[in-house]
Design an enzyme around this catalytic site. Structure first.
Site, PDB file in Angstrom:
ATOM      1  CE  LYS A  77      -3.886   2.172   2.437  1.00 18.49           C
ATOM      2  NZ  LYS A  77      -4.871   2.048   3.537  1.00 18.49           N
ATOM      3  CB  SER A 152      -7.095   4.769   2.420  1.00 16.60           C
ATOM      4  OG  SER A 152      -6.635   3.988   3.520  1.00 16.60           O
ATOM      5  CB  SER A 176      -8.624   2.593   5.400  1.00 19.36           C
ATOM      6  OG  SER A 176      -8.887   3.976   5.419  1.00 19.36           O
TER       7      SER A 176
END
Length: 470
Positions: A77, A152, A176
């Site tokens: 990520k 996210s 997220s």
């Protein structure tokens, strides 16, 4: 011939260990798949060049196995610093930043044998449950690339669903990794706060809202990746000792009690069809022998929201206030970041204290609830995957949203007190878009929640329903 990219990480690890495939073969198949599919969804960014990755795969084939991820391609990520790979946090402030050293999480992935191929897309500084930013653009769901993959950890979830990677790391402050799991028909696991350590940099006592965690297409892969990421760290005051999460995963759930919280007694706006889909999914647990019953709202929703928005803005201001203090850097922040920072900077110490008192009261109430229930369930999101061109949903079923994140209020009860939560697929709505639910338990019950999730996965295998367009 087996499509290697269709296999889960546990199966790939076994094939590599047995010499039935090679890291070079797997890397070739992965990069071919990324070349064919990633342009449609924009899940993986900052991809390293093919020749270098194939050379690293060949070196992995020639080396002793480091761990269960040995030779597996993994994208990290883009909120993590990874040595030698452009790491941007989705911000133009870091658009060309290439770290010299790994953060703790990617270092653990490398130590387990993973080959780090690039990054997965995320919103700017991880703010907002829609993965778009001015550096890399927006990420779409493989089930409809015109729709958001969430955020996210949207890039991670989209890459998993599209078979670009077998496992992925996510992080979760306000859903997220749970929201993207729902929007992309995969699993995400938010562990008990402190189970997955972060880099011991800056304050490590006060802010307990965000944690890293695993994402995958099977619960077994989740459990194995959690074993890789978790670990007691004496440098961190809230650190927890891990357990062997993949061991004894197939445990009969018969007799367990599950409480369904729904839309919190109507406190949260929900798009049509979401509650009904989640309720259908809960029938799977009933067929497995669990007792499922509705639970009346156990705490005022508005108090939870007041506490959450105070503590969140305080945390964001502490993390990003340095950029806001410099007018030139501030001009390059997105409006939502500026709004959060300025809210946080305006808070008094006593406002933060009162917010934490509410959080404490909620934790006490949960302790009482968990004497009656082994797990509680909420919908993972309040809206279906929305058009990728939106910044965020401005209304739900005609009800205006008063902030860029109000539409994700359903994740707050878990995030506020750091509980373990499995984001599991619930199936598909009338439009063919996926949705999911959150299964959560008391602090430290991570293994029990994963065992419940494993029984559900064995009965449903929703992530194995591949996106038709992919």
């Amino acid at each position: 011939m087996t499509d290697l990219t269709a296999l889960d990480a546990t199966a790939l690890s076994a094939l590599l260990a047995a010499g039935k495939t090679s890291a070079v073969e797997l890397m070739t198949a992965t990069l071919d798949r990324i070349d064919a599919v990633n342009p449609k969804i924009n899940a993986i960014v900052s991809l390293r060049d093919r020749a270098t990755l194939l050379a690293e795969a060949a070196a992995a084939d020639a080396a002793p196995r480091k761990g269960w991820l040995h030779g597996l391609p993994v994208a990290v990520k883009d909120l993590q610093a990874v040595a030698g790979i452009r790491s941007t946090w989705g911000s133009p402030l870091f658009a060309d930043f290439v770290p010299e050293a790994d953060a703790l999480l990617p270092a653990k992935l490398r130590a387990a044998g993973a080959i780090l191929i690039g990054k997965t897309n995320t919103p700017e500084f991880g703010l907002g449950s829609h993965s778009f930013n001015p550096v890399h653009g927006a990420t779409g769901s493989p089930y409809d690339p015109s729709r958001t993959a969430g955020g996210s950890s949207g890039g991670a979830a989209s890459a998993l669903a599209a078979r670009l990677v077998a496992v992925a790391d996510g992080s979760d402050m306000m859903g997220s990794l749970r929201n993207p799991a729902a929007f992309c028909n995969v699993y995400g696991f938010r562990p008990s706060y402190g189970l997955v350590p972060s880099d011991p940099v800056g304050d490590t006592f006060l802010h307990q809202l965000s944690t890293d965690g695993p994402m995958a297409r099977t619960v077994e892969d989740l459990a194995r990746l959690l074993e890789t990421l978790a670990g007691y760290d004496p440098r961190l005051p809230h650190s927890l000792p891990p357990e062997p999460y993949a061991e004894g995963l197939d445990s009969a759930p018969a007799g367990l009690r599950i409480g369904w919280l729904g839309d919190w007694g109507g406190a949260w706006a929900m798009e049509p069809g979401i509650l009904e889909l989640c309720e259908d999914a809960l029938k799977v647990f009933e067929r497995l022998g669990c007792a499922v019953e509705p639970v009346a709202p156990p705490f005022p929703a508005e108090k939870l929201w007041q506490s959450w928005t105070t503590l969140r803005s305080w945390a964001v201001a502490a993390r990003l206030g340095l950029h806001h203090a410099d007018p030139k850097r501030r001009a390059r922040l997105k409006p939502e970041a500026i709004w959060e920072i300025e809210r946080g900077l305006a808070l008094s110490a006593m406002e933060v204290h009162r917010a934490s008192v509410i959080r404490s009261e909620w934790f006490v109430k949960l302790a009482e609830l968990f004497t009656r229930y082994d797990a509680l369930v909420l919908p993972t999101a309040q809206v279906w995957p929305f058009p990728k061109g939106w910044r965020y949903p401005e209304q739900i079923a005609g009800q205006p949203m008063d902030s860029y994140h109000r539409w994700m209020e359903a994740v707050v009860p878990v995030s506020l007190v750091g509980l373990p939560a499995l984001a599991a697929p619930a199936g598909f709505g009338a439009s063919g878009l996926p949705m999911g639910f959150q299964l959560f338990g008391p602090r430290g019950a991570d293994r029990r929640i994963l065992q419940l999730g494993q029984a559900y996965h064995r009965a449903t295998e929703w992530p194995q329903k591949r996106p038709p367009a992919m």
